[in-house]
Design an enzyme around this catalytic site. Structure first.
Site, mmCIF file in Angstrom:
data_model
loop_
_atom_site.group_PDB
_atom_site.id
_atom_site.type_symbol
_atom_site.label_atom_id
_atom_site.label_comp_id
_atom_site.label_asym_id
_atom_site.label_seq_id
_atom_site.Cartn_x
_atom_site.Cartn_y
_atom_site.Cartn_z
ATOM 1 N N GLN A 1 0.851 -1.192 0.000
ATOM 2 C CA GLN A 1 0.000 0.000 0.000
ATOM 3 C C GLN A 1 0.888 1.244 0.000
ATOM 4 O O GLN A 1 1.674 1.460 0.922
ATOM 5 C CB GLN A 1 -0.906 0.012 1.231
ATOM 6 C CG GLN A 1 -1.881 1.176 1.241
ATOM 7 C CD GLN A 1 -2.645 1.267 2.545
ATOM 8 O OE1 GLN A 1 -2.096 1.723 3.549
ATOM 9 N NE2 GLN A 1 -3.896 0.834 2.546
ATOM 10 N N TYR B 1 -5.204 11.397 3.403
ATOM 11 C CA TYR B 1 -3.847 11.561 2.912
ATOM 12 C C TYR B 1 -3.856 12.228 1.533
ATOM 13 O O TYR B 1 -4.893 12.607 1.019
ATOM 14 C CB TYR B 1 -3.121 10.218 2.931
ATOM 15 C CG TYR B 1 -3.055 9.632 4.328
ATOM 16 C CD1 TYR B 1 -2.601 10.403 5.392
ATOM 17 C CD2 TYR B 1 -3.489 8.341 4.602
ATOM 18 C CE1 TYR B 1 -2.563 9.910 6.690
ATOM 19 C CE2 TYR B 1 -3.453 7.834 5.896
ATOM 20 C CZ TYR B 1 -2.998 8.622 6.938
ATOM 21 O OH TYR B 1 -2.968 8.137 8.214
ATOM 22 N N GLY C 1 -8.779 -5.652 9.144
ATOM 23 C CA GLY C 1 -7.606 -4.937 9.593
ATOM 24 C C GLY C 1 -7.217 -5.284 11.009
ATOM 25 O O GLY C 1 -6.363 -6.136 11.253
#
Length: 333
Positions: free
Chosen positions: A75, A156, A286
């Site tokens: 990622q 981001y 996750g």
């Protein structure tokens, strides 16, 4: 999934090789966020893929996962304005589409400190950042990774371009929805040149509103973005939803022409329902995988799950990283 176990040079520790190999049964591992260039670093002790030393460490990770029969995508996470000069080369100002200071604090080697006003990127600067993503993609594949994921969520840099609250440009990278999605599309195009489309995925998280991100028309923004993604024939679209009541999956899944991955606080039952109802082609876990290296086996056997130790999420060392018990060493399953 930042774990803050890299050294100050952004090189993953040997522990990372064990950490990812332990979780190779995931089917596909998507790594923690990896900065494509030093200017993309946003947190203390996070890893990069810019230098030879970083790439060498990641190569060991990829080899270990493959030895266990797993697959792994890297990622790529450029934090943009969610950073601090103390984390960047020569104490540089963080970069962003517009010079708008985010609310909140940065995680640095000296603890949490206030964010600063970022420097707005010129179009020439943007071209360089796009080149950084392309080079990071090339390095990830050279290190043995099966593919790369563009992290376009969590406030981001890519989402800073997508969102009207952080992007107030009036050039080709701002203004209209068409302008605000351009950066993401150009980055993907550059990544696809290096990797081919079947080795590139993208993650989005509409209305997560993390890291001081806001958008005036999120449904329009993400519908338009996903329409444009169909031009790439990507490996997948990864959609993680948090904190929104709007059913983005019903809006976005019919628009996308490839594998549709759903994440965001799922448990086994919800994941199975999404798959059986045809609302997802795969589901993403996750925190539960963080605390359960053998999560797939636990699901298969209906076994209890380990409880994540939040206090060790971002601390150095093995504790809370590679020492979670697996079924074979857990009593009373």
């Amino acid at each position: 999934m930042t774990r803050s176990r890299a050294d100050d040079a952004g090189v993953p520790s040997d522990l990372a090789t064990t950490y990812y190999a332990q979780r190779a049964s995931a089917g596909l591992i998507i790594t923690e966020g990896v900065f494509p260039s030093a200017m993309g670093k946003g947190y203390v002790r996070t890893p990069g893929i810019e230098t030879d030393d970083q790439m060498k460490a990641w190569k060991a990770v990829a080899e270990a996962v493959h030895a266990q029969g797993g697959r792994i995508f890297m990622q790529l996470m450029h934090c943009g304005r969610i950073s601090h000069p103390s984390l960047l080369p020569e104490n540089a100002s963080p970069i962003a589409p517009s010079a708008i200071k985010p609310d909140g604090k940065a995680w640095t080697g000296n603890g949490q400190v206030d964010f600063v006003t970022p420097r707005a990127l010129s179009t020439i600067d943007i071209d360089r950042v796009i080149d950084d993503y392309a080079e990071a993609t090339r390095r990830a594949l050279e290190a043995g990774f099966d593919g790369v994921e563009l992290h376009a969520a969590s406030g981001y840099l890519p989402e800073q371009f997508l969102s009207s609250g952080s992007n107030q440009r009036q050039d080709k990278y701002g203004g209209s929805v068409d302008g605000r999605v351009r950066f993401v599309l150009n980055v993907l195009a550059a990544m696809v040149v290096e990797a081919n489309s079947d080795r590139v995925g993208i993650k989005i998280s509409p209305e997560m509103n993390f890291n001081s991100i806001t958008d005036a028309t999120p449904q329009e923004t993400y519908a338009h973005l996903v329409d444009e993604l169909c031009n790439f024939d990507l490996a997948y679209l990864h959609v993680a939803l948090f904190g929104t009541d709007f059913d983005y999956h019903s809006l976005l899944r019919p628009r996308f022409n490839g594998p549709y991955l759903v994440g965001g606080g799922l448990d086994r039952e919800r994941a199975e329902a999404l798959l059986s109802e045809g609302r997802a082609d795969a589901t993403v876990f996750g925190i539960s995988f963080l605390a359960n290296p053998d999560l797939t086996e636990r699901f298969r056997h209906g076994a209890a799950l380990n409880t994540p130790d939040v206090s060790t999420f971002f601390t150095p060392g093995a504790q809370g990283y590679i020492d979670y018990p697996i079924l074979s060493t857990t009593a009373n399953i």
